[in-house]
Design a protein around this motif. Structure first.
Motif, PDB file in Angstrom:
ATOM      1  N   THR A  67       0.818  -1.766   0.622  1.00 35.63           N
ATOM      2  CA  THR A  67       0.024   0.356  -0.678  1.00 35.63           C
ATOM      3  C   THR A  67       1.019   1.491   0.301  1.00 35.63           C
ATOM      4  O   THR A  67       1.255   1.225   0.176  1.00 35.63           O
ATOM      5  N   SER A  68       0.365   2.805  -0.318  1.00 35.28           N
ATOM      6  CA  SER A  68       0.845   3.363  -0.505  1.00 35.28           C
ATOM      7  C   SER A  68       0.747   4.287   0.898  1.00 35.28           C
ATOM      8  O   SER A  68       1.342   5.824   1.333  1.00 35.28           O
ATOM      9  N   ARG A  69      -0.687   4.916   1.053  1.00 42.03           N
ATOM     10  CA  ARG A  69      -1.788   5.747   1.386  1.00 42.03           C
ATOM     11  C   ARG A  69      -2.236   5.621   2.796  1.00 42.03           C
ATOM     12  O   ARG A  69      -1.869   6.580   4.252  1.00 42.03           O
ATOM     13  N   ILE A  70      -2.683   4.270   2.703  1.00 43.69           N
ATOM     14  CA  ILE A  70      -3.360   3.910   4.315  1.00 43.69           C
ATOM     15  C   ILE A  70      -2.590   4.096   5.325  1.00 43.69           C
ATOM     16  O   ILE A  70      -1.209   3.337   4.590  1.00 43.69           O
ATOM     17  N   LYS A  71      -3.222   4.560   6.411  1.00 48.73           N
ATOM     18  CA  LYS A  71      -2.282   4.676   7.774  1.00 48.73           C
ATOM     19  C   LYS A  71      -2.691   2.968   8.193  1.00 48.73           C
ATOM     20  O   LYS A  71      -3.072   1.953   8.167  1.00 48.73           O
ATOM     21  N   PHE A  72      -1.498   3.017   9.813  1.00 53.46           N
ATOM     22  CA  PHE A  72      -2.334   1.551  10.041  1.00 53.46           C
ATOM     23  C   PHE A  72      -1.565   1.865  11.661  1.00 53.46           C
ATOM     24  O   PHE A  72      -1.449   2.563  12.221  1.00 53.46           O
ATOM     25  N   LEU A  73      -2.672   1.214  12.210  1.00 52.98           N
ATOM     26  CA  LEU A  73      -3.174   1.029  13.997  1.00 52.98           C
ATOM     27  C   LEU A  73      -1.933  -0.521  13.947  1.00 52.98           C
ATOM     28  O   LEU A  73      -3.024  -1.408  14.110  1.00 52.98           O
ATOM     29  N   LEU A  74      -1.070  -0.268  15.054  1.00 54.65           N
ATOM     30  CA  LEU A  74      -0.704  -2.189  15.702  1.00 54.65           C
ATOM     31  C   LEU A  74      -0.861  -2.354  17.161  1.00 54.65           C
ATOM     32  O   LEU A  74      -0.054  -1.213  18.272  1.00 54.65           O
ATOM     33  N   ALA A  75      -1.503  -3.053  17.324  1.00 59.75           N
ATOM     34  CA  ALA A  75      -2.166  -3.551  18.899  1.00 59.75           C
ATOM     35  C   ALA A  75      -0.614  -4.086  19.023  1.00 59.75           C
ATOM     36  O   ALA A  75       0.208  -4.685  18.002  1.00 59.75           O
ATOM     37  N   HIS A  76      -0.759  -3.893  20.721  1.00 55.55           N
ATOM     38  CA  HIS A  76       0.461  -4.071  20.945  1.00 55.55           C
ATOM     39  C   HIS A  76       0.122  -4.132  22.366  1.00 55.55           C
ATOM     40  O   HIS A  76      -0.793  -3.881  23.126  1.00 55.55           O
ATOM     41  N   ARG A  77       0.443  -5.326  23.342  1.00 57.81           N
ATOM     42  CA  ARG A  77       0.534  -5.692  24.564  1.00 57.81           C
ATOM     43  C   ARG A  77       1.749  -5.753  24.872  1.00 57.81           C
ATOM     44  O   ARG A  77       2.704  -6.737  24.620  1.00 57.81           O
ATOM     45  N   PRO A  78       1.498  -4.957  26.014  1.00 61.02           N
ATOM     46  CA  PRO A  78       2.872  -4.786  27.541  1.00 61.02           C
ATOM     47  C   PRO A  78       3.316  -5.796  27.262  1.00 61.02           C
ATOM     48  O   PRO A  78       2.893  -6.404  28.177  1.00 61.02           O
ATOM     49  N   GLY A  79       4.578  -6.062  28.012  1.00 62.42           N
ATOM     50  CA  GLY A  79       4.772  -7.190  28.903  1.00 62.42           C
ATOM     51  C   GLY A  79       5.657  -8.234  28.780  1.00 62.42           C
ATOM     52  O   GLY A  79       6.359  -9.157  29.352  1.00 62.42           O
TER      53      GLY A  79
END
Length: 370
Positions: A67-79
């Motif tokens: 992709t070139s335009r769309i943004k991302f939201l990466l889920a992350h769990r601390p620990g």
């Protein structure tokens, strides 16, 4: 407020009504799924986290390469990853994506899920750990020199990251509905994420989080998640909803897999369960059918109706101060394409018309004050 639409991509075709097909890491499906969201006009796509699924960093990197335009939201769990290392991983990925990354921090609402990855910290301590994790992450992202950190969960001596995020500010989304979650979100989050609740309870949460953020002189945005079910008519949409319920029930009974449910420790799940107890259909077109099947374990409530009716409902949440909508379907790829045909552009048009009308109304008042 500008309106934002977030989709969600998986690493292979699967949903409550579609048995998992293809390889566990389906490279072509990931690429096609991401491109479908970009072409449909989504602003961002979420890559989720589960203790038994492929690594989200690599799923995001692969999707970003196609992709070139769309943004991302990466889920992350601390620990599971030290915050100093996590900060460099996020910053590196943000460079790979040319500044298209945001992170969605989830403290974890299930002991069983956390323990699969080796985390035995009790839930009432996980938010304290999350807060400290974010403190260290932000130091690594934005500090201009080395720093020491000695906390309850993490220690670092002369820590420093030469790689900073590509963006001047990497957005932090935050999930959780407990009092502890709201406290941490008010202090650290850029966007607070809700599951799809009735209007009244969503309004309560928005007010509570805004009040907490105000304690730190901070503004905070809001996101809410729905599973829109669109039909050419209202009757067709509700017929689709009932068909989805029937298919989901059969699949759950056959597989024994409840898609992340139940989560008895999760306040978010408890709130959805309360919505289920209020009824099958709430407000104008909020449907709790799948939430009931999965015990409220994740974003499982739907908005049912024509694109015009669903967009009208989204506007009601927008009026509460919620400017971001995470929408995903039960037929994931095809629904993402379908949302881009009418629901997304129609909702944007209505918001733009409303903003224009407000501006025109305010202009005479401003002249009068002169």
């Amino acid at each position: 407020m500008s309106i934002q639409f977030i989709g969600m991509i998986g690493h292979r075709l699967a949903s409550e009504i579609i048995p998992a097909t293809g390889p566990i890491f389906d490279k072509q499906y990931i690429a096609d799924f991401a491109k479908a969201h970009e072409n449909a006009g989504f602003d961002r796509i979420l890559v989720g986290y589960a203790s038994d699924q492929p690594d989200g960093f690599l799923v995001t990197a692969h999707a970003g390469a196609h992709t070139s335009r769309i943004k991302f939201l990466l889920a992350h769990r601390p620990g599971f990853v030290a915050p100093t290392l996590a900060a460099r991983k996020f910053a590196t990925l943000d460079h790979l994506l040319d500044g298209r990354l945001a992170v969605h921090i989830i403290s974890g609402g299930s002991d069983a899920e956390q323990r699969r990855d080796g985390d035995f910290v009790a839930k009432d301590h996980r938010y304290a750990r999350t807060e400290e994790f974010l403190q260290v992450i932000k130091k690594s992202w934005y500090a201009s020199q080395g720093y020491d950190h000695k906390g309850e969960f993490y220690q670092a001596e002369n820590a420093f990251s030469h790689i900073k995020p590509h963006q001047s500010h990497l957005p932090v989304y935050f999930g959780g509905s407990s009092d502890d979650a709201i406290r941490v979100a008010g202090k650290h989050a850029d966007v607070f994420a809700l599951w799809g609740e009735p209007l009244a309870s969503a309004e309560e949460t928005v007010k509570a989080v805004k009040a907490e953020a105000a304690r730190y002189q901070r503004d905070i945005g809001f996101s809410i998640s729905f599973r829109p079910i669109i039909g050419r008519t209202q009757e067709e949409a509700w017929a689709k909803a009932e068909a989805i319920r029937a298919k989901a029930k059969i699949q759950i009974e056959k597989s024994g897999y409840h898609f992340g449910a139940p989560k008895p420790q999760s306040v978010g799940a408890q709130r959805l369960q309360k919505a289920v107890e209020l009824g099958d259909r709430l407000d104008d077109n909020l449907w709790t059918g799948i939430a009931a099947l999965v015990g409220g374990g994740y974003n499982s409530t739907a908005l049912v109706g024509t694109a015009d009716q669903v967009s009208d409902t989204l506007l009601k949440y927008y009026e509460l101060g919620i400017e971001t909508f995470l929408i995903r379907g039960f037929d994931p790829l095809n629904d993402a394409i379908e949302y881009g045909k009418e629901l997304i552009p129609l909702t944007r048009q209505k918001i733009a018309a409303r903003q224009q009308a407000t501006a025109q109304h305010q202009l005479p008042e401003a002249h009068a004050q002169w």
